[in-house]
Scaffold this active site. Structure first.
Site, PDB file in Angstrom:
ATOM      1  CB  THR A   1      -0.929   0.062   1.225  1.00 26.99           C
ATOM      2  OG1 THR A   1      -0.146   0.421   2.391  1.00 26.99           O
ATOM      3  CG2 THR A   1      -1.631  -1.266   1.460  1.00 26.99           C
ATOM      4  CD  GLU A   2      -2.226   5.564   0.134  1.00 30.82           C
ATOM      5  OE1 GLU A   2      -2.656   6.653   0.541  1.00 30.82           O
ATOM      6  OE2 GLU A   2      -2.823   4.851  -0.676  1.00 30.82           O
ATOM      7  CG  HIS A   3      -0.097   4.265   4.318  1.00 30.48           C
ATOM      8  ND1 HIS A   3       0.047   5.629   4.415  1.00 30.48           N
ATOM      9  CD2 HIS A   3      -1.362   4.057   3.867  1.00 30.48           C
ATOM     10  CE1 HIS A   3      -1.081   6.219   4.067  1.00 30.48           C
ATOM     11  NE2 HIS A   3      -1.947   5.289   3.719  1.00 30.48           N
TER      12      HIS A   3
ATOM     13  N   GLY B   1      -3.062   8.737  -1.579  1.00 31.18           N
ATOM     14  CA  GLY B   1      -1.925   8.460  -2.460  1.00 31.18           C
ATOM     15  C   GLY B   1      -2.323   8.219  -3.897  1.00 31.18           C
TER      16      GLY B   1
END
Length: 520
Positions: free
Chosen positions: A333-335, A402
């Site tokens: 994921t974007e994290h 994101g």
């Protein structure tokens, strides 16, 4: 001198008109005790006043972990800049998040930036540069020619500029100093050295602490426990004490929404696939199953919040990840988590049984550098010009998250969601889809309310893009949408074409979606 203090003492350090930044990703890594103390101090004393809040990511879930809702008070909050916002109503009370009330009633200055920008901007503050320069987001809602990320009419200042550099246009985000930074970690010693061993994400903590200290500000760290100095290997201390001024101990705060202590969010665990939740039956599950058919082993695949992230849970339920086959895929994921399974709902952002974790700012280096070849993202609206909107629609103001960075840099794109919304009820029977009640709102509209990404521009650059719904699948071409698949049991004219607010081309051969997608 010890840096340990209680939350009320930390909140008392904040002065009127200061800029306050905080980490957090939905419920994950949210310094809830410190944010709560700031809100309580304001309620009791009417101070501090007129603060600017900077949240790289929407912080808290506005339910069990209020996060940014603690400080969503007129008079306390003057301005907010955030990479995303929390929109869903409380599942029990039906109340809207307090921050959404402030935004929708135009009571504060509210701005929404893409998370890639909020992360990289912190680095520019940290190195005292004039600002962040990027081409990502041109001609979208963050471009000042299309609103500049302003979410309320009180937001009058232009925080983003269009500049020309070496003959090309760029977006420029000027820096300003941050006076106070609040981060969440696991443990600290009395010198403030921070480790993150029970945090599934580090988010923007390192970049935020560096930015605040470069601004001459104070960094407050919320932790679960205090450990002796020198008790941890140096490589486990992700933020040195020189960057931390105050430490607040809050041993009872949740790690994330509905998660207090689950090692599956921290490392590979045995039989991880059988620990994953099942998706409820319905059109969203059909969408998730069809998205899963687009995912290839060995390809780094990134997923956004919403229907797209359900695809991995659908794969697990349908047996596609059995016998160790989860290891054949690279999900993120974007994290920053890599490996294991992307979760959905309030557990989104962290992975279950991850193998590795990147800091949030470095993850956007990876994304912007083209590291994620496949991306599955949700959509709220798509229009005749090939624009997609997830940032602002109806009464929802989630921001882009994101989305823009991910969409602009992936090679293969899937946009996932139902064809209509607002009361849609669909069932499956004998491998066919039945529309029991049509949604009141079409998601395919003549013109989107907000331009989050221009899909056809990406296709012209060589991207492949596909839109997947519960009843039809479309390819995006330079000339528009092309219908390529229809669910069994669906009438193409009544259930698909008549529900779309603009003409759609039909492929030379429109195929039938796999009946297995519609089984119980």
């Amino acid at each position: 001198m010890s840096k340990i203090c209680d939350a009320a003492d930390a909140a008392a350090l904040i002065k009127d008109h200061q800029s306050v930044a905080s980490t957090g990703v939905i419920g994950w890594s949210t310094p809830d005790a410190v944010l709560r103390a700031i809100g309580e101090r304001f309620e009791a004393t009417a101070a501090p006043r007129e603060l600017t809040f900077y949240f790289p990511v929407g912080t808290g879930d506005a339910v069990g972990i209020p996060g940014m809702d603690h400080v969503a008070k007129k008079g306390l909050m003057r301005r907010i800049v955030s990479g995303s916002y929390i929109n869903p109503r409380h599942p029990v009370t039906g109340a809207r998040p307090a921050l959404m009330d402030l935004i929708q009633n135009d009571l504060i200055e509210a701005y929404s930036w893409p998370i890639g920008a909020t992360m990289h901007w912190l680095r520019e503050v940290a190195r005292r540069s004039p600002g962040y320069l990027t081409r990502i987001g041109l001609d979208t809602y963050i471009d000042p020619r299309h609103g500049g990320g302003k979410f309320t009419s009180l937001a009058q200042d232009d925080l983003v500029e269009v500049v020309e550099f070496r003959g090309e246009e760029y977006l420029f985000y000027p820096t300003w100093p941050l006076d106070v930074g609040i981060v969440r970690a696991t443990a600290a010693d009395e010198q403030g050295n921070l480790s993150f061993e029970d945090q599934p994400l580090t988010s923007s903590a390192i970049a935020l602490a560096l930015a605040v200290k470069a601004s001459g500000g104070r960094v407050i760290a919320q932790v679960s426990k205090i450990v002796p100095r020198g008790s941890r290997p140096a490589h486990e201390v992700r933020i040195p004490g020189v960057l931390v001024d105050h430490v607040v101990v809050a041993p009872d705060d949740m790690v994330g929404t509905d998660v207090r202590d689950d090692p599956g969010y921290l490392r590979v665990v045995p039989d991880a696939v059988n620990h994953l939740p099942r998706l409820p039956a319905g059109p969203d599950k059909v969408v998730a199953r069809r998205v899963a058919q687009e995912i290839r082993p060995g390809e780094t695949a990134i997923f956004g919040f919403g229907a797209s992230s359900d695809a991995i849970l659908a794969m697990a339920e349908d047996g596609a990840l059995d016998d160790g086959r989860l290891d054949d895929y690279v999900f993120t994921t974007e994290h920053g988590p890599f490996g294991g399974a992307v979760m959905s709902g309030w557990q989104f952002s962290a992975n279950y049984a991850p193998e590795a974790l990147l800091d949030g700012a470095y993850q956007f280096d990876f994304i912007d550098g083209g590291g994620c070849t496949f991306a599955a993202l949700a959509f709220a609206q798509i229009d005749r010009a090939g624009n997609v909107n997830v940032s602002r629609f109806g009464t929802a103001n989630p921001g882009a998250g994101g989305f823009i960075d991910i969409a602009e840099n992936a090679r293969r794109l899937v946009f996932a969601g139902t064809l209509t919304t607002g009361g849609l009820d669909a069932g499956t029977e004998n491998g066919e889809l039945k529309i029991l009640r049509e949604g009141k709102v079409s998601k395919f509209v003549p013109e989107v309310d907000h331009v989050t990404y221009r899909i056809r521009d990406g296709v012209r650059r060589g991207q492949q893009a596909r839109v997947i719904t519960e009843r039809a699948v479309f390819d995006v071409t330079p000339d528009g949408l092309v219908l390529i698949e229809v669910a069994p049991g669906i009438d193409v004219r009544r259930d698909v074409l008549d529900q779309i607010g603009f003409p759609v081309q039909l492929a030379d051969e429109v195929t039938t979606m796999d009946a297995a997608l519609f089984r119980p």
